[in-house]
Every structure is written in C-alpha cells, then in structure tokens.
Write a protein that holds these residues in place. Structure first.
Motif, PDB file in Angstrom:
ATOM      1  N   THR A  53      26.942  -5.344  11.579  1.00 36.87           N
ATOM      2  CA  THR A  53      25.962  -4.331  11.974  1.00 36.87           C
ATOM      3  C   THR A  53      24.652  -4.501  11.207  1.00 36.87           C
ATOM      4  O   THR A  53      24.590  -5.149  10.160  1.00 36.87           O
ATOM      5  CB  THR A  53      26.515  -2.913  11.772  1.00 36.87           C
ATOM      6  OG1 THR A  53      26.911  -2.739  10.411  1.00 36.87           O
ATOM      7  CG2 THR A  53      27.726  -2.669  12.662  1.00 36.87           C
ATOM      8  N   ALA A  54      23.611  -3.904  11.760  1.00 34.37           N
ATOM      9  CA  ALA A  54      22.247  -4.112  11.280  1.00 34.37           C
ATOM     10  C   ALA A  54      22.000  -3.456   9.926  1.00 34.37           C
ATOM     11  O   ALA A  54      22.600  -2.439   9.583  1.00 34.37           O
ATOM     12  CB  ALA A  54      21.256  -3.568  12.301  1.00 34.37           C
ATOM     13  N   SER A  55      21.075  -4.035   9.167  1.00 32.55           N
ATOM     14  CA  SER A  55      20.508  -3.416   7.972  1.00 32.55           C
ATOM     15  C   SER A  55      19.024  -3.163   8.226  1.00 32.55           C
ATOM     16  O   SER A  55      18.402  -3.867   9.031  1.00 32.55           O
ATOM     17  CB  SER A  55      20.671  -4.312   6.742  1.00 32.55           C
ATOM     18  OG  SER A  55      22.019  -4.469   6.376  1.00 32.55           O
ATOM     19  N   SER A  56      18.455  -2.169   7.532  1.00 29.11           N
ATOM     20  CA  SER A  56      17.054  -1.847   7.807  1.00 29.11           C
ATOM     21  C   SER A  56      16.403  -1.115   6.632  1.00 29.11           C
ATOM     22  O   SER A  56      17.071  -0.550   5.769  1.00 29.11           O
ATOM     23  CB  SER A  56      16.926  -0.987   9.066  1.00 29.11           C
ATOM     24  OG  SER A  56      17.535   0.279   8.875  1.00 29.11           O
ATOM     25  N   ILE A  57      15.057  -1.139   6.645  1.00 31.38           N
ATOM     26  CA  ILE A  57      14.209  -0.278   5.822  1.00 31.38           C
ATOM     27  C   ILE A  57      13.279   0.470   6.767  1.00 31.38           C
ATOM     28  O   ILE A  57      12.661  -0.146   7.652  1.00 31.38           O
ATOM     29  CB  ILE A  57      13.365  -1.077   4.815  1.00 31.38           C
ATOM     30  CG1 ILE A  57      14.246  -1.812   3.803  1.00 31.38           C
ATOM     31  CG2 ILE A  57      12.386  -0.165   4.080  1.00 31.38           C
ATOM     32  CD1 ILE A  57      13.456  -2.699   2.844  1.00 31.38           C
ATOM     33  N   VAL A  58      13.179   1.786   6.587  1.00 30.77           N
ATOM     34  CA  VAL A  58      12.217   2.591   7.340  1.00 30.77           C
ATOM     35  C   VAL A  58      11.213   3.163   6.354  1.00 30.77           C
ATOM     36  O   VAL A  58      11.587   3.828   5.379  1.00 30.77           O
ATOM     37  CB  VAL A  58      12.912   3.723   8.120  1.00 30.77           C
ATOM     38  CG1 VAL A  58      11.871   4.588   8.832  1.00 30.77           C
ATOM     39  CG2 VAL A  58      13.902   3.156   9.129  1.00 30.77           C
ATOM     40  N   TYR A  59       9.918   2.884   6.609  1.00 28.69           N
ATOM     41  CA  TYR A  59       8.838   3.405   5.771  1.00 28.69           C
ATOM     42  C   TYR A  59       7.718   3.878   6.684  1.00 28.69           C
ATOM     43  O   TYR A  59       7.129   3.077   7.413  1.00 28.69           O
ATOM     44  CB  TYR A  59       8.320   2.324   4.819  1.00 28.69           C
ATOM     45  CG  TYR A  59       7.007   2.688   4.155  1.00 28.69           C
ATOM     46  CD1 TYR A  59       6.926   3.794   3.321  1.00 28.69           C
ATOM     47  CD2 TYR A  59       5.861   1.950   4.394  1.00 28.69           C
ATOM     48  CE1 TYR A  59       5.727   4.151   2.724  1.00 28.69           C
ATOM     49  CE2 TYR A  59       4.650   2.297   3.797  1.00 28.69           C
ATOM     50  CZ  TYR A  59       4.587   3.400   2.962  1.00 28.69           C
ATOM     51  OH  TYR A  59       3.394   3.765   2.392  1.00 28.69           O
ATOM     52  N   SER A  60       7.441   5.165   6.663  1.00 29.07           N
ATOM     53  CA  SER A  60       6.398   5.731   7.509  1.00 29.07           C
ATOM     54  C   SER A  60       6.670   5.317   8.961  1.00 29.07           C
ATOM     55  O   SER A  60       7.747   5.563   9.479  1.00 29.07           O
ATOM     56  CB  SER A  60       5.025   5.264   7.021  1.00 29.07           C
ATOM     57  OG  SER A  60       3.982   5.871   7.745  1.00 29.07           O
ATOM     58  N   SER A  61       5.722   4.657   9.618  1.00 28.28           N
ATOM     59  CA  SER A  61       5.928   4.228  11.003  1.00 28.28           C
ATOM     60  C   SER A  61       6.461   2.803  11.108  1.00 28.28           C
ATOM     61  O   SER A  61       6.586   2.256  12.205  1.00 28.28           O
ATOM     62  CB  SER A  61       4.612   4.326  11.782  1.00 28.28           C
ATOM     63  OG  SER A  61       3.616   3.494  11.195  1.00 28.28           O
ATOM     64  N   THR A  62       6.808   2.200   9.971  1.00 25.21           N
ATOM     65  CA  THR A  62       7.278   0.814   9.942  1.00 25.21           C
ATOM     66  C   THR A  62       8.798   0.767   9.804  1.00 25.21           C
ATOM     67  O   THR A  62       9.371   1.454   8.959  1.00 25.21           O
ATOM     68  CB  THR A  62       6.644   0.052   8.761  1.00 25.21           C
ATOM     69  OG1 THR A  62       5.230   0.041   8.927  1.00 25.21           O
ATOM     70  CG2 THR A  62       7.167  -1.377   8.696  1.00 25.21           C
ATOM     71  N   THR A  63       9.449  -0.047  10.628  1.00 29.88           N
ATOM     72  CA  THR A  63      10.884  -0.285  10.511  1.00 29.88           C
ATOM     73  C   THR A  63      11.135  -1.785  10.446  1.00 29.88           C
ATOM     74  O   THR A  63      10.674  -2.537  11.311  1.00 29.88           O
ATOM     75  CB  THR A  63      11.664   0.312  11.690  1.00 29.88           C
ATOM     76  OG1 THR A  63      11.436   1.720  11.760  1.00 29.88           O
ATOM     77  CG2 THR A  63      13.157   0.062  11.548  1.00 29.88           C
TER      78      THR A  63
ATOM     79  N   GLY B 131       0.756  -1.239   0.000  1.00 26.42           N
ATOM     80  CA  GLY B 131       0.000   0.000   0.000  1.00 26.42           C
ATOM     81  C   GLY B 131       0.783   1.284   0.000  1.00 26.42           C
ATOM     82  O   GLY B 131       0.277   2.324   0.445  1.00 26.42           O
ATOM     83  N   ALA B 132       2.022   1.282  -0.500  1.00 22.54           N
ATOM     84  CA  ALA B 132       2.722   2.554  -0.688  1.00 22.54           C
ATOM     85  C   ALA B 132       2.073   3.314  -1.841  1.00 22.54           C
ATOM     86  O   ALA B 132       1.405   2.722  -2.694  1.00 22.54           O
ATOM     87  CB  ALA B 132       4.195   2.305  -0.986  1.00 22.54           C
ATOM     88  N   VAL B 133       2.262   4.622  -1.870  1.00 20.59           N
ATOM     89  CA  VAL B 133       1.701   5.433  -2.943  1.00 20.59           C
ATOM     90  C   VAL B 133       2.773   6.370  -3.485  1.00 20.59           C
ATOM     91  O   VAL B 133       3.829   6.552  -2.881  1.00 20.59           O
ATOM     92  CB  VAL B 133       0.479   6.264  -2.476  1.00 20.59           C
ATOM     93  CG1 VAL B 133      -0.643   5.359  -2.009  1.00 20.59           C
ATOM     94  CG2 VAL B 133       0.867   7.249  -1.383  1.00 20.59           C
ATOM     95  N   SER B 134       2.491   6.960  -4.633  1.00 22.47           N
ATOM     96  CA  SER B 134       3.397   7.916  -5.249  1.00 22.47           C
ATOM     97  C   SER B 134       3.723   9.034  -4.253  1.00 22.47           C
ATOM     98  O   SER B 134       2.844   9.579  -3.601  1.00 22.47           O
ATOM     99  CB  SER B 134       2.757   8.496  -6.508  1.00 22.47           C
ATOM    100  OG  SER B 134       3.574   9.479  -7.082  1.00 22.47           O
ATOM    101  N   GLY B 135       5.009   9.350  -4.139  1.00 24.49           N
ATOM    102  CA  GLY B 135       5.463  10.361  -3.196  1.00 24.49           C
ATOM    103  C   GLY B 135       6.015   9.808  -1.906  1.00 24.49           C
ATOM    104  O   GLY B 135       6.703  10.512  -1.166  1.00 24.49           O
ATOM    105  N   ASP B 136       5.711   8.529  -1.609  1.00 23.27           N
ATOM    106  CA  ASP B 136       6.243   7.906  -0.393  1.00 23.27           C
ATOM    107  C   ASP B 136       7.738   7.623  -0.531  1.00 23.27           C
ATOM    108  O   ASP B 136       8.230   7.346  -1.633  1.00 23.27           O
ATOM    109  CB  ASP B 136       5.522   6.595  -0.092  1.00 23.27           C
ATOM    110  CG  ASP B 136       4.133   6.805   0.490  1.00 23.27           C
ATOM    111  OD1 ASP B 136       3.797   7.963   0.819  1.00 23.27           O
ATOM    112  OD2 ASP B 136       3.397   5.817   0.615  1.00 23.27           O
ATOM    113  N   THR B 137       8.449   7.635   0.593  1.00 27.94           N
ATOM    114  CA  THR B 137       9.892   7.398   0.622  1.00 27.94           C
ATOM    115  C   THR B 137      10.229   6.234   1.544  1.00 27.94           C
ATOM    116  O   THR B 137       9.683   6.124   2.649  1.00 27.94           O
ATOM    117  CB  THR B 137      10.646   8.654   1.099  1.00 27.94           C
ATOM    118  OG1 THR B 137      10.429   9.717   0.163  1.00 27.94           O
ATOM    119  CG2 THR B 137      12.151   8.391   1.219  1.00 27.94           C
ATOM    120  N   LEU B 138      11.111   5.362   1.080  1.00 27.48           N
ATOM    121  CA  LEU B 138      11.709   4.305   1.897  1.00 27.48           C
ATOM    122  C   LEU B 138      13.180   4.655   2.112  1.00 27.48           C
ATOM    123  O   LEU B 138      13.874   5.042   1.169  1.00 27.48           O
ATOM    124  CB  LEU B 138      11.625   2.937   1.212  1.00 27.48           C
ATOM    125  CG  LEU B 138      10.332   2.121   1.335  1.00 27.48           C
ATOM    126  CD1 LEU B 138       9.166   2.847   0.674  1.00 27.48           C
ATOM    127  CD2 LEU B 138      10.516   0.740   0.714  1.00 27.48           C
TER     128      LEU B 138
END
Length: 321
Positions: free
Chosen positions: A117-127, A88-95
């Motif tokens: 060391t850790a790797s991650s994706i941060v999207y909105s309130s989700t990590t 459910g990402a939309v145009s304009g969203d950033t990861l």
C-alpha cells in the motif's frame, strides 16, 4: 512605509536582524494579502524583531513492498521510492505522513501476490505519494504492476509469464518467469532479473536505491527474489539490496519476507507460502539552525546527525514545526 514593486501587498523598509530570507526588509519576499492576513492573525507576520525563517524539508517516502505469488512464483515488487525537498515551510506548519503496509503472504494456491500500500506526505495543498509494490505472479496468475512491478511466474504448460511494470520515477518492472522458476521483482534502481537459462535457476530481485537522509547510507526498495524448484543458493532468486526477500523452494527452504520499513518485496516460492512484502517508511530532515518540532504524533524516531533534525516515521503520524 513605502510600497514596493511586489504582487500582493505592502512591504516595510524597516531592517531586521537576522535579515529576511530574500533581503533585509521586515517582510521581504512575495506574499499574497491572504497570507499576510493569516500570519498576522497568528501573530507571526514578520515585523522588526519578529523574523519568520523558511524551513526547507528533505524527505524520503517509500511505499510498502509487494508480496510474492504462490506456486512457481515471481518475487514481489518493491514499494515506490521518492525523495526531494519541500521548500518554504514555516513555524506552525504541519506535515501528515502515511506509511504503507507490505503485501501479505499469499497462501492460496496459484494466486498472484498481494500488493503493498501507498505511503505519502501531505503538506498544505501538496501531496507526495508513492505507489505500493506489485504482487509477484502465481501459477497462471499474472503479477501486479506497482511502484516496482512483480516478477513473473510460470503458466500451465510451462509457458513463460512476463513481469509487471513499475511506476515511472519510482521503480522498475519485474523480470519474467518460466520453466517452473520465478522472475525477480523490480527494485527502485533496476529491473528484476528474468529467470536465467540455467535449469532450476530463478531471477534475482532488482536492487533498490541508497539514501543518506538519516546520516547513514542505507538501501531501500529492493525487489524480492523468484522462487525455484531447487532449494539452495544460487538457484533461488536473491532479494535485491534494499530489503528484498530471498526466494525459496518449500518449507525446508522457505521464502524470505521483505524487510520491515524498507519497502522490500517478498521472495517467491515453488509450492508453499510465499514471502510477504516489507512495510514502507517516511523520513524527513531539516536544518538544525531551526528548532525541534513543536509536536509530533505517531512516535517518530528522532536523531540529530551533524546539521539536521531527522524524524523517521515507521508508522503513520504527523509533525508540526
């Protein structure tokens, strides 16, 4: 305009082409008033002729692999491995992506290996975060736990040293060492091998997992092989599939490093410098019925296998749809 039985606001009856993601209303779905206000301000709230598609993003996140220990040492554990889908990402969203480094070579006598060391994706309130691989054990210095755990070494008095634990859902434990031979580091799909009973034989690193997110089937997150007092194969521990470094004996038969951007663990060594862990990686893809990214940072590698936009981050960066 009629009021629909949806929490959060008013939905129009105006059909649009193409249809909305749930049904053919212009703003079909469940939307909060805050979302409606935010998208209206950005000029992308769905109205007739202005459709906002939802983008499902597949991901692979691998942390940096652990380095092996020093002296009769265990192999480094693989970096943690996670895959899944952000819906459910939309145009304009950033990861935003962080790619973890591998654990550095351990040069201090009898010390356990350095952790990845850790790797991650941060999207909105989700990590989404993967744990760095555990360092392999050194002579009288127990291995670290991690995404996958480091392999055990030998303690003074020739006593056995247990492997360290992995992180549930991301990797497995390392194998135990003993009799001056190291155990294998854990991998994403299996436990590292405990030092076999054969004299002079070290444990193999645990295998990683295979992913086809790029369009090719590639293994990631293999554990490092244990170090041996015998400088030849098959006595030294073999690195696990997915970039695990092979074990070694001394400078004439050196330990292998984990492969860059696989999260593989470093190979153990009898007396000399141990293998370093391989750096991690973050890869995303989404259906190419959507457009290419509007912007990226960190210089990801782009490819377009059938049906997908693929962005491979070998260093930290971001993507905006």
């Amino acid at each position: 305009m009629s009021i629909k039985d949806w929490p959060g606001g008013v939905i129009t009856d105006v059909p649009v082409v193409p249809a909305g993601p749930y049904h053919d209303n212009a703003a079909s779905g469940v939307w909060t008033l805050d979302q409606a206000a935010s998208y209206t301000k950005q000029g992308i709230w769905p109205t007739a002729g202005n459709f906002v598609p939802l983008i499902d993003v597949d991901y692979l996140v691998v942390a940096g692999g652990g380095g092996a220990g020093n002296a009769y040492s265990g192999g480094g554990g693989a970096g943690g491995y996670l895959s899944g889908t952000i819906a459910g990402a939309v145009s304009g969203d950033t990861l935003t992506m962080t790619v973890g480094a591998g654990g550095a070579s351990q040069t201090s006598w009898a010390r356990r290996g350095n952790r990845g060391t850790a790797s991650s994706i941060v999207y909105s309130s989700t990590t989404i975060t993967t744990v760095g691989g555990g360092g392999g054990g050194g002579y009288n210095s127990s291995p670290y736990s991690g995404g996958s755990g480091g392999g055990g070494a030998t303690n003074p008095g020739n006593t056995n040293q247990a492997g360290a634990s992995g992180t549930a859902g991301q990797g497995y434990a390392g194998g135990g060492g003993g009799a001056y031979q190291g155990g294998g580091g854990g991998g994403a799909s299996e436990v590292g091998e405990t030092k076999p009973s054969n004299p002079g034989w070290a444990g193999d690193g645990g295998d990683g997992l295979q992913s086809s997110i790029t369009g090719s089937a590639i293994y990631y997150a293999g554990g490092g092989g244990g170090g041996s007092t015998v400088g030849s194969f098959p006595e030294v521990g073999t690195g696990g599939q997915g970039g695990g470094g092979n074990g070694g004996e001394d400078n004439s038969f050196p330990a292998g490093n984990g492969v860059t951007n696989t999260g593989g663990g470093g190979g153990g060594q009898e007396l000399d410098v141990a293998g370093a862990g391989g750096s991690g990686i973050v890869i995303i893809r989404y259906d190419d019925s959507n457009g290419v990214a509007s912007s990226t940072t960190g210089s990801p590698v782009y490819s377009n296998p059938t049906g997908y936009h693929v962005y491979k981050f070998t260093g930290s960066g971001s993507i905006t749809f």
